[in-house]
Design a protein around this motif. Structure first.
Motif, PDB file in Angstrom:
ATOM      1  N   UNK A   1       0.835  -1.189   0.000  1.00  0.00           N
ATOM      2  CA  UNK A   1       0.000   0.000   0.000  1.00  0.00           C
ATOM      3  C   UNK A   1       0.872   1.242   0.000  1.00  0.00           C
ATOM      4  N   UNK A   2       0.528   2.207  -0.833  1.00  0.00           N
ATOM      5  CA  UNK A   2       1.240   3.485  -0.860  1.00  0.00           C
ATOM      6  C   UNK A   2       0.666   4.492   0.120  1.00  0.00           C
ATOM      7  N   UNK A   3      -0.367   4.111   0.885  1.00  0.00           N
ATOM      8  CA  UNK A   3      -0.966   5.046   1.815  1.00  0.00           C
ATOM      9  C   UNK A   3      -1.737   6.122   1.084  1.00  0.00           C
ATOM     10  N   UNK A   4      -1.887   7.281   1.721  1.00  0.00           N
ATOM     11  CA  UNK A   4      -2.661   8.382   1.147  1.00  0.00           C
ATOM     12  C   UNK A   4      -1.798   9.244   0.240  1.00  0.00           C
ATOM     13  N   UNK A   5      -1.011   8.604  -0.587  1.00  0.00           N
ATOM     14  CA  UNK A   5      -0.164   9.265  -1.568  1.00  0.00           C
ATOM     15  C   UNK A   5      -0.424   8.627  -2.916  1.00  0.00           C
ATOM     16  N   UNK A   6      -0.210   9.362  -3.966  1.00  0.00           N
ATOM     17  CA  UNK A   6      -0.104   8.712  -5.258  1.00  0.00           C
ATOM     18  C   UNK A   6       1.260   8.034  -5.331  1.00  0.00           C
ATOM     19  N   UNK A   7       1.396   7.089  -6.230  1.00  0.00           N
ATOM     20  CA  UNK A   7       2.620   6.297  -6.278  1.00  0.00           C
ATOM     21  C   UNK A   7       3.860   7.134  -6.535  1.00  0.00           C
ATOM     22  N   UNK A   8       3.745   8.197  -7.325  1.00  0.00           N
ATOM     23  CA  UNK A   8       4.900   9.041  -7.622  1.00  0.00           C
ATOM     24  C   UNK A   8       5.340   9.852  -6.424  1.00  0.00           C
ATOM     25  N   UNK A   9       4.494   9.957  -5.392  1.00  0.00           N
ATOM     26  CA  UNK A   9       4.827  10.773  -4.227  1.00  0.00           C
ATOM     27  C   UNK A   9       5.690  10.042  -3.217  1.00  0.00           C
ATOM     28  N   UNK A  10       5.930   8.768  -3.425  1.00  0.00           N
ATOM     29  CA  UNK A  10       6.640   7.995  -2.412  1.00  0.00           C
ATOM     30  C   UNK A  10       8.038   8.527  -2.146  1.00  0.00           C
ATOM     31  N   UNK A  11       8.610   9.249  -3.107  1.00  0.00           N
ATOM     32  CA  UNK A  11       9.965   9.755  -2.947  1.00  0.00           C
ATOM     33  C   UNK A  11      10.014  11.247  -2.650  1.00  0.00           C
TER      34      UNK A  11
ATOM     35  N   UNK B   1      -0.451  13.859   6.539  1.00  0.00           N
ATOM     36  CA  UNK B   1      -0.463  13.086   7.780  1.00  0.00           C
ATOM     37  C   UNK B   1      -1.891  12.666   8.136  1.00  0.00           C
ATOM     38  N   UNK B   2      -2.823  13.610   8.037  1.00  0.00           N
ATOM     39  CA  UNK B   2      -4.237  13.300   8.297  1.00  0.00           C
ATOM     40  C   UNK B   2      -4.719  12.222   7.326  1.00  0.00           C
ATOM     41  N   UNK B   3      -4.354  12.370   6.049  1.00  0.00           N
ATOM     42  CA  UNK B   3      -4.762  11.379   5.065  1.00  0.00           C
ATOM     43  C   UNK B   3      -4.212  10.000   5.375  1.00  0.00           C
ATOM     44  N   UNK B   4      -2.935   9.934   5.764  1.00  0.00           N
ATOM     45  CA  UNK B   4      -2.327   8.642   6.092  1.00  0.00           C
ATOM     46  C   UNK B   4      -3.016   7.997   7.291  1.00  0.00           C
ATOM     47  N   UNK B   5      -3.272   8.784   8.336  1.00  0.00           N
ATOM     48  CA  UNK B   5      -3.905   8.228   9.537  1.00  0.00           C
ATOM     49  C   UNK B   5      -5.265   7.630   9.187  1.00  0.00           C
ATOM     50  N   UNK B   6      -6.071   8.403   8.455  1.00  0.00           N
ATOM     51  CA  UNK B   6      -7.400   7.914   8.094  1.00  0.00           C
ATOM     52  C   UNK B   6      -7.301   6.691   7.187  1.00  0.00           C
ATOM     53  N   UNK B   7      -6.408   6.767   6.196  1.00  0.00           N
ATOM     54  CA  UNK B   7      -6.269   5.671   5.232  1.00  0.00           C
ATOM     55  C   UNK B   7      -5.781   4.383   5.912  1.00  0.00           C
ATOM     56  N   UNK B   8      -4.753   4.499   6.730  1.00  0.00           N
ATOM     57  CA  UNK B   8      -4.193   3.299   7.354  1.00  0.00           C
ATOM     58  C   UNK B   8      -5.152   2.703   8.380  1.00  0.00           C
ATOM     59  N   UNK B   9      -5.894   3.547   9.086  1.00  0.00           N
ATOM     60  CA  UNK B   9      -6.900   3.019  10.005  1.00  0.00           C
ATOM     61  C   UNK B   9      -7.917   2.173   9.254  1.00  0.00           C
ATOM     62  N   UNK B  10      -8.406   2.709   8.145  1.00  0.00           N
ATOM     63  CA  UNK B  10      -9.398   1.970   7.366  1.00  0.00           C
ATOM     64  C   UNK B  10      -8.793   0.714   6.740  1.00  0.00           C
ATOM     65  N   UNK B  11      -7.572   0.823   6.216  1.00  0.00           N
ATOM     66  CA  UNK B  11      -6.930  -0.332   5.594  1.00  0.00           C
ATOM     67  C   UNK B  11      -6.721  -1.458   6.594  1.00  0.00           C
ATOM     68  N   UNK B  12      -6.264  -1.112   7.794  1.00  0.00           N
ATOM     69  CA  UNK B  12      -6.060  -2.141   8.820  1.00  0.00           C
ATOM     70  C   UNK B  12      -7.361  -2.852   9.162  1.00  0.00           C
ATOM     71  N   UNK B  13      -8.442  -2.104   9.240  1.00  0.00           N
ATOM     72  CA  UNK B  13      -9.732  -2.732   9.557  1.00  0.00           C
ATOM     73  C   UNK B  13     -10.232  -3.568   8.393  1.00  0.00           C
ATOM     74  N   UNK B  14      -9.961  -3.128   7.165  1.00  0.00           N
ATOM     75  CA  UNK B  14     -10.306  -3.960   5.998  1.00  0.00           C
ATOM     76  C   UNK B  14      -9.551  -5.274   6.020  1.00  0.00           C
TER      77      UNK B  14
END
Length: 327
Positions: free
Chosen positions: A217-227, A309-322
């Motif tokens: 998972x790239x989290x709440x980023x587009x793939x190009x944002x990882x760097x 940061x807010x996007x990652x927290x929300x995204x990862x919380x939901x992903x973990x529950x999924x």
């Protein structure tokens, strides 16, 4: 969850994933070594003994720049077939010293070919002395609803799966859009979560003959944002607000204007009134969005690093529950 950390460069631009760094990537090897040492120690403190992969491709200029070792337990160095031989060996030595294993990050060609498989074979032979478990990280980058990503991943599994008894095969993919495709002041964009379905489709197709695939998972980023260290930089947007819904991503770009807070609050109101908003109690990210929409919190509503940061927290919380609900 096992994070994949990327150590940012000390100076200059990040290198494109899958490519070699310009030579030399850093004019001060001593300062680069210190920068890398500090970054790895910060990651180790955050992980507190839990496993994580660490990709140092932005800070690799010579063997001395890699400072893994037994003082960094559970960190797994990452290498790849495009890395120089000394880097592959140095990562294998570090993996043997700290005991967590080695990550092999591959960006499959489309379609994958035998030359990639041969590169993996040579890398495995070169690093076999470490005698450590190896994780295969299949990095698809950005994916969409086009079947190309699925076909690429399936061919890569058929080619690379039989080459080694991989400890883990991780499918890294992202379909969060970079920013709003219609401009920074348009309503929220909605994009299908194409990467969400890839792992299930591949498991069903491969059956019991391929290694078990786990979702990346790239989290709440587009793939190009990882760097990218931040959402700022050479971009017409100052950043974006992002939200992960059940079957779609919501994203709205924020312009680099003095009154950007007006746009931020308007986007937050659109998110919290959307049918897929889960309520302020779902996560700290959801609470921030509710406060922002209601006019509470900082007058300026923060900056791009706060929003991601807010996007990652929300995204990862939901992903973990999924993942907890999935087989």
């Amino acid at each position: 969850m096992t994070p994949l950390w990327t150590v940012p460069p000390r100076v200059g631009r990040e290198r494109t994933p899958g490519s070699r760094a310009p030579h030399p990537p850093d004019p001060d090897p001593v300062a680069l070594g210190l920068h890398t040492h500090r970054a790895l120690n910060r990651i180790a403190r955050v992980q507190r003994g839990r496993p994580a992969w660490v990709d140092t491709r932005h800070v690799e200029s010579e063997p001395r720049s890699l400072r893994f070792g037994p003082t960094l337990p559970a960190l797994r160095p990452v290498t790849g077939i495009e890395r120089p031989a000394w880097q592959q060996v140095a990562c294998a030595e570090a993996a043997r010293a700290e005991g967590g294993g080695l990550g092999l990050r591959i960006r499959p060609a489309a379609p994958p070919d035998e030359s990639q498989a041969e590169g993996v074979r040579r890398l495995l032979e070169r690093t076999a002395f470490a005698g450590c478990p190896v994780d295969l990280l299949l990095d698809l980058g950005a994916v969409d609803e086009h079947p190309g990503a699925y076909d690429t991943a399936l061919h890569a599994l058929n080619l690379l799966g039989p080459l080694h008894p991989w400890r883990t095969v991780v499918l890294l993919a992202g379909s969060f859009p970079r920013a709003h495709p219609h401009g920074p002041v348009a309503p929220l964009a909605e994009t299908h979560r194409a990467d969400r379905d890839l792992v299930g489709r591949l498991r069903r197709t491969a059956g019991g003959h391929a290694p078990r695939i786990v979702p990346g998972d790239y989290g709440a980023h587009d793939a190009a944002s990882a760097d990218r260290v931040s959402d700022t930089g050479e971009d017409p947007f100052r950043g974006a607000l992002r939200y992960t819904a059940a079957h779609a991503f919501l994203v709205g770009g924020v312009p680099a204007e003095p009154d950007h807070h007006v746009t931020v609050r308007a986007l937050a109101r659109q998110i919290v009134t959307a049918p897929d908003f889960r309520g302020a109690e779902y996560s700290a990210g959801d609470r921030w969005l509710r406060s922002c929409a209601d006019g509470r919190g900082l007058a300026g509503t923060g900056h791009p690093d706060v929003w991601i940061c807010v996007g990652h927290i929300q995204h990862l919380t939901h992903t973990a529950r999924e993942l907890r609900r999935s087989p």
